[in-house]
Scaffold this active site. Structure first.
Site, PDB file in Angstrom:
ATOM      1  N   ASP A 155       0.860  -1.178   0.000  1.00 57.61           N
ATOM      2  CA  ASP A 155       0.000   0.000   0.000  1.00 57.61           C
ATOM      3  C   ASP A 155       0.899   1.232   0.000  1.00 57.61           C
ATOM      4  O   ASP A 155       1.515   1.550   1.021  1.00 57.61           O
ATOM      5  CB  ASP A 155      -0.919   0.013   1.235  1.00 57.61           C
ATOM      6  CG  ASP A 155      -1.994  -1.084   1.182  1.00 57.61           C
ATOM      7  OD1 ASP A 155      -1.751  -2.125   0.540  1.00 57.61           O
ATOM      8  OD2 ASP A 155      -3.062  -0.900   1.795  1.00 57.61           O
ATOM      9  N   LYS A 218      -6.947   3.406  -3.100  1.00 55.97           N
ATOM     10  CA  LYS A 218      -7.381   3.367  -1.698  1.00 55.97           C
ATOM     11  C   LYS A 218      -7.613   4.792  -1.221  1.00 55.97           C
ATOM     12  O   LYS A 218      -6.859   5.696  -1.579  1.00 55.97           O
ATOM     13  CB  LYS A 218      -6.276   2.657  -0.898  1.00 55.97           C
ATOM     14  CG  LYS A 218      -6.446   2.619   0.612  1.00 55.97           C
ATOM     15  CD  LYS A 218      -5.296   1.806   1.242  1.00 55.97           C
ATOM     16  CE  LYS A 218      -5.232   1.984   2.751  1.00 55.97           C
ATOM     17  NZ  LYS A 218      -4.092   1.272   3.362  1.00 55.97           N
ATOM     18  N   LYS A 254     -10.319   0.268  -2.307  1.00 55.17           N
ATOM     19  CA  LYS A 254     -10.175   0.013  -0.872  1.00 55.17           C
ATOM     20  C   LYS A 254     -10.452   1.283  -0.070  1.00 55.17           C
ATOM     21  O   LYS A 254      -9.624   2.181  -0.033  1.00 55.17           O
ATOM     22  CB  LYS A 254      -8.760  -0.507  -0.558  1.00 55.17           C
ATOM     23  CG  LYS A 254      -8.500  -0.728   0.950  1.00 55.17           C
ATOM     24  CD  LYS A 254      -7.107  -1.308   1.204  1.00 55.17           C
ATOM     25  CE  LYS A 254      -6.776  -1.342   2.694  1.00 55.17           C
ATOM     26  NZ  LYS A 254      -5.434  -1.914   2.972  1.00 55.17           N
TER      27      LYS A 254
END
Length: 318
Positions: A155, A218, A254
């Site tokens: 991430d 995300k 996400k």
């Protein structure tokens, strides 16, 4: 995971033409929140679906090998076995989507999962999380080290300064380099939407991140003052949809930060189903970044099975 997003050349013309209708976005977000949510066994089934999409996360300054160990065991067996048995789901392999930790804790997580004979992915935040303000070489090295320690999902955080000032080429180039450093690991790109200012900026940052080869986009690090909100999610998933219609490539989504209740997880699943369709209702293309959400979902499942709410000691962390 889904087939990796190869990315494309930066299409600045597409990026520059983007205009987001704020009122329409807010109205759509209200509609989704106003929808009736499933009840009884249907709700229980949706909650189990939500569990399989959670990136069970610990990103605290006091993380130790032992709390990472507990987190991993909880990820492998996220809902008590007897509760799953009552629902005839005990042999369906219900686990969370992944565990998510700091780079320095990746080796601990990999070791625990290996010892438990689990193929659960380990995700690691990298690239100067959460602010992304360290030198580029340091950020790239952090990605390489996390991958070397066994993280199969990374991430990354974008450099918000580049997005806020509209330096899309520079942002694209940085993300391309992160993509390369990730190797075979899947790359989730955190936009830190609370710091991007406008919906139009969020959409542009989403597009540029996907063009640069992100497998997921995300919302947040969970450390900003504004995290995952439904209006921002609408903007991001519409960008995902447009990118898919243009390239044929499905990028995952996400939301993360501040998602704490079972009820909220149902709204997120509804949003994904309505905006992107059933293909995205899978851990391959949808994850919920959360640390305390699982506890509430397990409480609701306990209530569904037994008809009463559990005391906290009845549903331990692991």
């Amino acid at each position: 995971m889904s087939a990796r997003n190869p990315g494309m050349n930066l299409d600045l013309e597409w990026v520059s033409k983007v205009r987001v209708n704020t009122q329409a976005v807010l109205k759509r977000a209200q509609q989704i929140q106003g929808q009736k949510l499933p009840k009884k066994q249907w709700q229980a089934a949706w909650l189990l679906k939500a569990v399989t999409c959670i990136d069970l996360t610990t990103l605290a300054g006091d993380d130790t090998p032992s709390n990472v160990h507990r987190l991993c065991l909880k990820a492998i067996q996220p809902v008590r076995h007897d509760l799953l048995k009552e629902m005839d789901m005990h042999d369906k392999g219900v686990t969370t989507g992944a565990v998510c930790v700091y780079p320095s804790r990746v080796a601990d997580a990999v070791k625990t999962l290996k010892a438990a004979n689990s193929s659960l992915p380990v995700a690691s935040v990298a690239t100067g999380f959460p602010a992304g303000q360290t030198p580029l070489e340091t950020r790239l090295q952090e990605v390489r080290l996390a991958v070397a320690d066994g993280a199969t999902e990374i991430d990354i955080v974008i450099n918000r300064t580049l997005a806020i000032t509209g330096q899309w080429e520079a942002m694209y180039d940085e993300i391309r380099q992160f993509r390369e450093a990730c190797g075979d690991a899947h790359m989730k790109t955190i936009l830190a939407i609370g710091e991007l200012g406008t919906f139009t900026n969020v959409y542009k940052a989403s597009l540029v991140s996907m063009m640069a080869g992100s497998d997921f986009i995300k919302t947040s690090t969970g450390k900003e003052s504004v995290n995952a909100t439904y209006p921002v999610a609408i903007v991001m998933v519409r960008a995902i949809r447009d990118y898919f219609l243009c390239t044929g490539h499905k990028v995952g989504f996400k939301p993360a930060g501040g998602i704490r209740t079972a009820q909220e997880s149902l709204v997120w699943l509804t949003l994904i189903k309505e905006e992107l369709g059933n293909d995205w209702l899978s851990p391959l293309l949808f994850r919920l970044g959360a640390s305390s959400l699982l506890a509430d979902i397990e409480r609701q499942i306990y209530h569904h099975v037994t008809g009463r709410y559990a005391a906290y000691h009845e549903l331990p962390m692991a």
